[in-house]
Structures are given as structure tokens and as C-alpha cells.
Design an enzyme around this catalytic site. Structure first.
Site, PDB file in Angstrom:
ATOM      1  N   CYS A  39      -7.537 -17.962  -8.439  1.00  0.00           N
ATOM      2  CA  CYS A  39      -6.678 -17.221  -9.374  1.00  0.00           C
ATOM      3  C   CYS A  39      -6.145 -15.935  -8.742  1.00  0.00           C
ATOM      4  O   CYS A  39      -5.107 -15.411  -9.144  1.00  0.00           O
ATOM      5  CB  CYS A  39      -7.456 -16.857 -10.644  1.00  0.00           C
ATOM      6  SG  CYS A  39      -8.478 -18.196 -11.255  1.00  0.00           S
ATOM      7  N   TRP A 425      -0.095  -2.459 -39.020  1.00  0.00           N
ATOM      8  CA  TRP A 425      -0.208  -3.917 -39.148  1.00  0.00           C
ATOM      9  C   TRP A 425      -0.145  -4.487 -37.745  1.00  0.00           C
ATOM     10  O   TRP A 425       0.897  -4.428 -37.101  1.00  0.00           O
ATOM     11  CB  TRP A 425       0.945  -4.492 -39.977  1.00  0.00           C
ATOM     12  CG  TRP A 425       0.767  -4.287 -41.444  1.00  0.00           C
ATOM     13  CD1 TRP A 425       1.269  -3.263 -42.192  1.00  0.00           C
ATOM     14  CD2 TRP A 425       0.048  -5.127 -42.347  1.00  0.00           C
ATOM     15  NE1 TRP A 425       0.892  -3.407 -43.495  1.00  0.00           N
ATOM     16  CE2 TRP A 425       0.144  -4.545 -43.633  1.00  0.00           C
ATOM     17  CE3 TRP A 425      -0.693  -6.311 -42.190  1.00  0.00           C
ATOM     18  CZ2 TRP A 425      -0.450  -5.108 -44.754  1.00  0.00           C
ATOM     19  CZ3 TRP A 425      -1.277  -6.872 -43.313  1.00  0.00           C
ATOM     20  CH2 TRP A 425      -1.152  -6.271 -44.581  1.00  0.00           C
TER      21      TRP A 425
HETATM   22  C1  LIG Z   1      -2.876 -19.753  -7.560  1.00  0.00           C
HETATM   23  C2  LIG Z   1      -3.825 -20.076  -8.668  1.00  0.00           C
HETATM   24  C3  LIG Z   1      -3.981 -19.195  -9.732  1.00  0.00           C
HETATM   25  C4  LIG Z   1      -4.871 -19.505 -10.761  1.00  0.00           C
HETATM   26  N1  LIG Z   1      -5.004 -18.616 -11.806  1.00  0.00           N
HETATM   27  C5  LIG Z   1      -5.881 -18.892 -12.812  1.00  0.00           C
HETATM   28  C6  LIG Z   1      -6.078 -17.987 -13.883  1.00  0.00           C
HETATM   29  O1  LIG Z   1      -5.459 -16.914 -13.926  1.00  0.00           O
HETATM   30  N2  LIG Z   1      -6.970 -18.323 -14.866  1.00  0.00           N
HETATM   31  C7  LIG Z   1      -7.687 -19.482 -14.833  1.00  0.00           C
HETATM   32  O2  LIG Z   1      -8.501 -19.739 -15.748  1.00  0.00           O
HETATM   33  N3  LIG Z   1      -7.526 -20.378 -13.814  1.00  0.00           N
HETATM   34  C8  LIG Z   1      -6.643 -20.100 -12.815  1.00  0.00           C
HETATM   35  N4  LIG Z   1      -6.495 -20.993 -11.772  1.00  0.00           N
HETATM   36  C9  LIG Z   1      -7.235 -22.254 -11.799  1.00  0.00           C
HETATM   37  C10 LIG Z   1      -8.629 -22.099 -11.208  1.00  0.00           C
HETATM   38  O3  LIG Z   1      -8.564 -21.536  -9.942  1.00  0.00           O
HETATM   39  C11 LIG Z   1      -9.262 -23.471 -11.132  1.00  0.00           C
HETATM   40  O4  LIG Z   1      -9.285 -24.021 -12.413  1.00  0.00           O
HETATM   41  C12 LIG Z   1     -10.674 -23.415 -10.587  1.00  0.00           C
HETATM   42  O5  LIG Z   1     -10.696 -22.953  -9.266  1.00  0.00           O
HETATM   43  C13 LIG Z   1     -11.280 -24.808 -10.647  1.00  0.00           C
HETATM   44  O6  LIG Z   1     -12.530 -24.800 -10.070  1.00  0.00           O
HETATM   45  P1  LIG Z   1     -13.119 -26.167  -9.490  1.00  0.00           P
HETATM   46  O7  LIG Z   1     -14.429 -25.814  -8.911  1.00  0.00           O
HETATM   47  O8  LIG Z   1     -13.028 -27.217 -10.519  1.00  0.00           O
HETATM   48  O9  LIG Z   1     -12.077 -26.606  -8.382  1.00  0.00           O
HETATM   49  P2  LIG Z   1     -11.592 -25.850  -7.058  1.00  0.00           P
HETATM   50  O10 LIG Z   1     -11.608 -24.386  -7.212  1.00  0.00           O
HETATM   51  O11 LIG Z   1     -10.309 -26.506  -6.644  1.00  0.00           O
HETATM   52  O12 LIG Z   1     -12.727 -26.241  -6.007  1.00  0.00           O
HETATM   53  C14 LIG Z   1     -12.915 -27.558  -5.591  1.00  0.00           C
HETATM   54  C15 LIG Z   1     -13.440 -27.490  -4.179  1.00  0.00           C
HETATM   55  O13 LIG Z   1     -13.816 -28.807  -3.795  1.00  0.00           O
HETATM   56  C16 LIG Z   1     -13.516 -28.979  -2.439  1.00  0.00           C
HETATM   57  N5  LIG Z   1     -13.437 -30.423  -2.227  1.00  0.00           N
HETATM   58  C17 LIG Z   1     -12.557 -31.296  -2.788  1.00  0.00           C
HETATM   59  N6  LIG Z   1     -12.824 -32.546  -2.383  1.00  0.00           N
HETATM   60  C18 LIG Z   1     -13.883 -32.470  -1.560  1.00  0.00           C
HETATM   61  C19 LIG Z   1     -14.624 -33.436  -0.822  1.00  0.00           C
HETATM   62  N7  LIG Z   1     -14.320 -34.735  -0.877  1.00  0.00           N
HETATM   63  N8  LIG Z   1     -15.661 -33.006  -0.066  1.00  0.00           N
HETATM   64  C20 LIG Z   1     -15.993 -31.671   0.009  1.00  0.00           C
HETATM   65  N9  LIG Z   1     -15.306 -30.726  -0.665  1.00  0.00           N
HETATM   66  C21 LIG Z   1     -14.272 -31.114  -1.430  1.00  0.00           C
HETATM   67  C22 LIG Z   1     -12.210 -28.228  -2.251  1.00  0.00           C
HETATM   68  O14 LIG Z   1     -12.010 -27.845  -0.911  1.00  0.00           O
HETATM   69  C23 LIG Z   1     -12.390 -27.032  -3.183  1.00  0.00           C
HETATM   70  O15 LIG Z   1     -12.884 -25.886  -2.501  1.00  0.00           O
HETATM   71  C24 LIG Z   1      -5.612 -20.701 -10.722  1.00  0.00           C
HETATM   72  C25 LIG Z   1      -5.457 -21.590  -9.643  1.00  0.00           C
HETATM   73  C26 LIG Z   1      -4.594 -21.287  -8.624  1.00  0.00           C
HETATM   74  C27 LIG Z   1      -4.442 -22.251  -7.483  1.00  0.00           C
END
Ligand SMILES: Cc1cc2nc3c(=O)[nH]c(=O)nc-3n(C[C@H](O)[C@H](O)[C@H](O)COP(=O)(O)OP(=O)(O)OC[C@H]3O[C@@H](n4cnc5c(N)ncnc54)[C@H](O)[C@@H]3O)c2cc1C
Length: 442
Positions: A39, A425
Site C-alpha cells: 500500500c 449536523w
Molecule cells: C500499490 C498498492 C497499493 C495498495 N493500497 C492499499 C490500501 O491503501 N489499503 C488496503 O487495504 N490495501 C491496499 N493494497 C492491497 C494490499 O497490499 C494487499 O491486499 C495485501 O498486500 C495482500 O496481502 P497478501 O498477503 O494476500 O498478498 P501479497 O501482499 O501480494 O503477498 C503475497 C506474497 O506471496 C508471494 N508468492 C506468490 N506466489 C508464491 C509462490 N508460489 N511461492 C512463494 N511465494 C509466492 C508473493 O511474492 C508475495 O510477496 C494495495 C496494493 C498495492 C499493490
């Protein structure tokens, strides 16, 4: 074993550790970082945040030393064998008793001519952010094109303006920020144009022109824009391929299906974050929203349950905020058309008010749109755009929505007032009052 070293995966790992000191926990991350704030990427790229390291909440060393989690960076999991209970990674098979899939989302990359050219970026992980930042610092691009007007595209457009680039934004929709209704999106468009972003609405990108494999221009249905750098802001889809290939249930949204405790339909396999689908409490449909707020909560729930505790994730109401240039933009629940698609008969009202008492220095306009069900008056959603005070006001509305309140009930709520914070309000109360009148008129 945890696949994915960011919000969902590492929340699960650290919660499981808190409850079970004896667990052996291994986390595989294919990138170079753990527990980072994706984010924050636009703010680092744009220079608002001065260092990449400030976006990293917990380094692999902290996970190893403080939480005894065996983090393995640059390890991509290539397959899951449910029968043998192993994951294939780096030529070996790692056994698991519990598996957490937290692989995040994949940015949408349309299959257009030239899409693989150097200079075209999707933004999903800190590694992606680093690639854009390096391109800005080393190649000194002058002209940027952002494809798609979702909030990530818009935040990146602003970041490019902050870095002195000339920026064009191309969007297929009539207004940017299509998670808002078009009338509210128009206010966001004004804020973008105010800082010099050239907006091209109702325009489709058809391909990318290249020279020696490098991007030179973006071709749309109407124009050709010379471009040194392109960011794709076309949204993302759940990264559920590993799960699907292993035979784990994936829903209509493409996200991994889980129950309330974040268990998938495979025994001892859990999932959390952008790779899962969840339940929308208002539309009562499955949705896949890629938001950090959900990923952290879902990971925590999975980790508590793995550690022998009891926790549930009870769905979402679609609350999101962002700051686009000079305006704060917020939404919760369903928009007008979303409400219709969900089967409701919605009534909408919009009010223009002020963020503080009109006489108080710094008072600025704020627009609140509220959507309620005809006759019953049940709140269905709200959207707020304003110079300040929009973002956190939405949380009051989200709380009301979560509790299935009617606009009549909200109208009488005891919200705070003092001149530096709101008119007597509050704009939310004015919108609820107008909505209460409107739902009764038919
Ligand atoms: C530019 C940007 C701005 C954002 N702003 C906001 C915000 O303001 N508010 C908000 O609520 N959300 C925001 N988000 C969304 C938020 O960042 C994501 O929802 C959050 O990071 C999701 O977390 P996650 O762990 O599910 O996935 P991710 O953060 O995508 O992490 C998944 C990880 O898994 C790894 N991975 C994937 N496949 C494999 C594999 N096969 N083997 C090993 N590793 C693997 C990847 O490299 C990655 O590091 C934003 C996202 C972006 C890109």
C-alpha cells in the site's frame, strides 16, 4: 508451511507461533522481502516516503530471530501434493501438517501487442515497486502513461506527477475510480486534472509500440501517446493457480473458497488474503477484494485456528479509502448499480456539505452519497469525496452497514460535533436524513 511472505502469510505464521511454541514454521517467499506494505509503494515511488525500508514492517531476520519462523526468500513454491502433504520448492518436497496459502493476487496484464516490452510495469509486490523506482531513478523517463483508473493507477499517476513526469491516464470507463458511482468519480477526475494529469476517458488501449524491445508509445482507440514508462492499473485477480492445480476448491470469483475459519475444502489447508474469495454481507455474494485490511485479518484468523484457538472472518461490506491528489475518497457497501444488481430497489441521495463549521478556518467541501433500500430504509452503501474528513467518516457508515441499520436510525445517531471537526449536523447525518425522507416518498 506458509506460501507467501506478506500480510496474509506472515500474520498466519506469527499468530500460530504465539499459540504454539513447539510448531516448526517454514515460510516460502519468492521475492526479496517479507511483511512489507504494498500500500505504501505509490508513496515511496512519489517521494512522500523517503526509503523502501520504511515500508517493511518485519524483515526475515526479525521473523527468524523474534518469532522463530524459518523464512526462505527467493523460494517459489511450484506445486502442492495433497496426498503426500508436501509442497514442491527448489527441487525438493517440503512436508507439512498444516499449509497456509497466501499467494496474493496477480495484476491483470491484457494480452495486447507489445505488452512484454521493457518499460511496462504492473504493481503488486515490493519487488514491482522497486523496479518502477529504479526505472525512474536510472532511466529518467519524461512521459508516463497509466492504463486503468483504479485506485492503484490513480495513486501511481499522482506519484509520477510528484516526480516531475508528464502523465496521461487512459481509462475505458466514463470516469476514473469505477468503484465509485460516476457522479462521485467525476469529483476525483477534477482532482487529477487539477494537478495536471491528462485524462482520457472512454478510451481503450489497443497495444504498445516498441523499438528494440523497449516501449515507445501507447496506442489507444483514439490516440497514440509517446511514453517512456507505463503502469498497468487494471486491477488484479486472485493468485489461486497453485491451489486450483492441486484440486483445492476455487469459487466463481477465481478466489480460493474458505469457510469462516479460513479452512479450504482440503484437510489441513488454509488460505488467506488476496488469493481467497470472501462473503459480501450486503449483496450476500462471493467477492474477491484485494485489500490489505482483509489479508491481515484473515491471516490472523487462520493462524489462531492453526495454533489451537478459535477465530472467524465474517465477511466484508466493501469499505475502502484512498487519497487521490487533493481529495480523500471513500466507499462502503454497494453503489447504485451494484445495489440493483444485487436485487435491491435502491434510492440514492447526495449532499454537499462542509468538513468543518462553515466559519472555521480550513472548512472545505465534502460530498456524501448514500444509498438505501426503498421503503425499508435499510442502508445499502455510501460514498464520500472531500478535501479532508472523507476517509474516516466512512467508518461510521461502515459500522452502521455492518449492523444492518436503517437510514432512520443513523439520522438520530449521537455523532460528535465541534467547529474544527464538522458542522453541527455532520454531513453523514444530513445524508441519512435526506435518505430517510427519500425512501418514504415512494
Ligand atoms: C500499490 C498498492 C497499493 C495498495 N493500497 C492499499 C490500501 O491503501 N489499503 C488496503 O487495504 N490495501 C491496499 N493494497 C492491497 C494490499 O497490499 C494487499 O491486499 C495485501 O498486500 C495482500 O496481502 P497478501 O498477503 O494476500 O498478498 P501479497 O501482499 O501480494 O503477498 C503475497 C506474497 O506471496 C508471494 N508468492 C506468490 N506466489 C508464491 C509462490 N508460489 N511461492 C512463494 N511465494 C509466492 C508473493 O511474492 C508475495 O510477496 C494495495 C496494493 C498495492 C499493490
Amino acid at each position: 508451511v506458509v506460501i507467501g511472505g506478506d500480510a496474509g502469510g506472515m500474520s498466519a505464521a506469527s499468530q500460530a507461533r504465539r499459540r504454539r511454541a513447539d510448531l516448526e514454521i517454514v515460510a516460502f517467499e519468492r521475492g526479496d522481502y517479507t511483511s512489507y506494505s504494498a500500500c505504501g509503494i505509490p508513496y515511496w515511488v512519489g517521494g512522500v516516503v523517503d526509503s523502501r525500508d520504511r515500508l517493511i514492517a518485519r524483515t526475515p531476520e526479525v521473523h527468524r530471530e523474534r518469532f522463530d519462523i524459518d523464512v526462505r526468500l527467493r523460494h517459489e513454491v511450484e506445486g502442492i501434493d495433497l496426498d503426500k502433504r508436501t509442497v514442491a520448492v527448489g527441487g525438493t518436497n517440503e512436508p507439512f501438517d498444516h499449509l497456509v496459502i497466501a499467494t496474493g493476487a496477480v495484476p491483470i496484464r491484457p494480452d495486447l501487442p507489445g505488452i512484454d516490452a521493457e518499460g511496462i510495469y504492473g504493481i503488486q509486490t515490493l519487488n514491482d515497486g522497486e523496479a518502477v523506482r529504479r526505472a525512474l531513478d536510472e532511466d529518467r523517463p519524461q512521459r508516463a502513461v497509466v492504463v486503468g483508473g483504479g485506485y492503484i493507477g490513480l495513486e501511481m499517476a499522482e506519484a509520477f506527477v510528484n516526480r516531475g513526469l508528464q502523465v496521461a491516464l487512459v481509462d475505458l470507463n466514463p470516469q476514473p475510480m469505477s468503484t465509485l458511482d460516476a457522479d462521485m468519480g467525476a469529483l476525483v477526475a477534477d482532482a487529477l486534472e487539477e494537478i495536471g494529469v491528462e485524462l482520457h476517458r472512454n478510451e481503450r488501449v489497443e497495444g504498445f509500440e516498441t523499438r528494440d524491445g523497449r516501449l515507445t508509445a501507447v496506442a489507444t482507440s483514439e490516440h497514440t501517446f509517446p511514453a517512456d514508462i507505463v503502469v498497468l492499473g487494471l486491477g488484479s485477480r486472485p493468485n489461486s493457480a497453485l491451489a486450483r492445480d492441486a484440486g483445492i476448491g476455487v469459487g466463481v470469483t477465481g478466489g480460493i473458497r474458505t469457510d469462516l475459519r479460513m479452512r479450504t475444502d482440503a484437510e489441513h489447508v488454509w488460505a488467506a488474503g488476496d488469493c481467497v474469495e470472501t462473503f459480501h454481507r450486503i449483496s450476500r455474494r462471493a467477492v474477491a477484494f484485494a485489500l490489505g485490511t482483509h489479508a491481515n485479518k484473515q491471516g490472523r484468523v487462520a493462524g489462531i485456528n492453526i495454533g489451537g484457538g478459535y477465530a472467524t472472518f465474517r465477511g466484508v461490506v466493501g469499505t475502502a479509502v484512498s487519497k487521490i491528489c487533493s481529495v480523500e475518497v471513500a466507499r462502503t457497501g454497494l453503489g447504485e448499480q451494484e445495489a440493483e444488481r444485487a436485487g435491491f430497489d435502491p434510492v440514492t441521495v447526495s449532499v454537499e456539505s462542509s468538513t468543518r463549521a462553515g466559519y472555521f478556518p480550513g472548512a472545505a467541501p465534502i460530498t456524501v452519497k448514500m444509498i438505501a433500500e426503498r421503503r425499508s430504509g435499510r442502508l445499502l452503501g455510501a460514498q464520500i469525496v472531500g478535501k479532508e474528513g472523507a476517509a474516516k467518516r466512512i467508518d461510521v457508515v461502515a459500522t452502521a452497514l455492518w449492523n444492518e441499520m436503517t437510514v432512520h436510525e443513523i439520522e438520530g445517531m449521537d455523532l460528535s460535533y465541534a467547529p474544527p471537526f464538522s458542522p453541527v449536523w455532520d454531513p453523514v447525518l444530513i445524508a441519512a436524513r435526506k435518505a430517510a425522507e427519500a425512501v418514504e416518498q415512494t
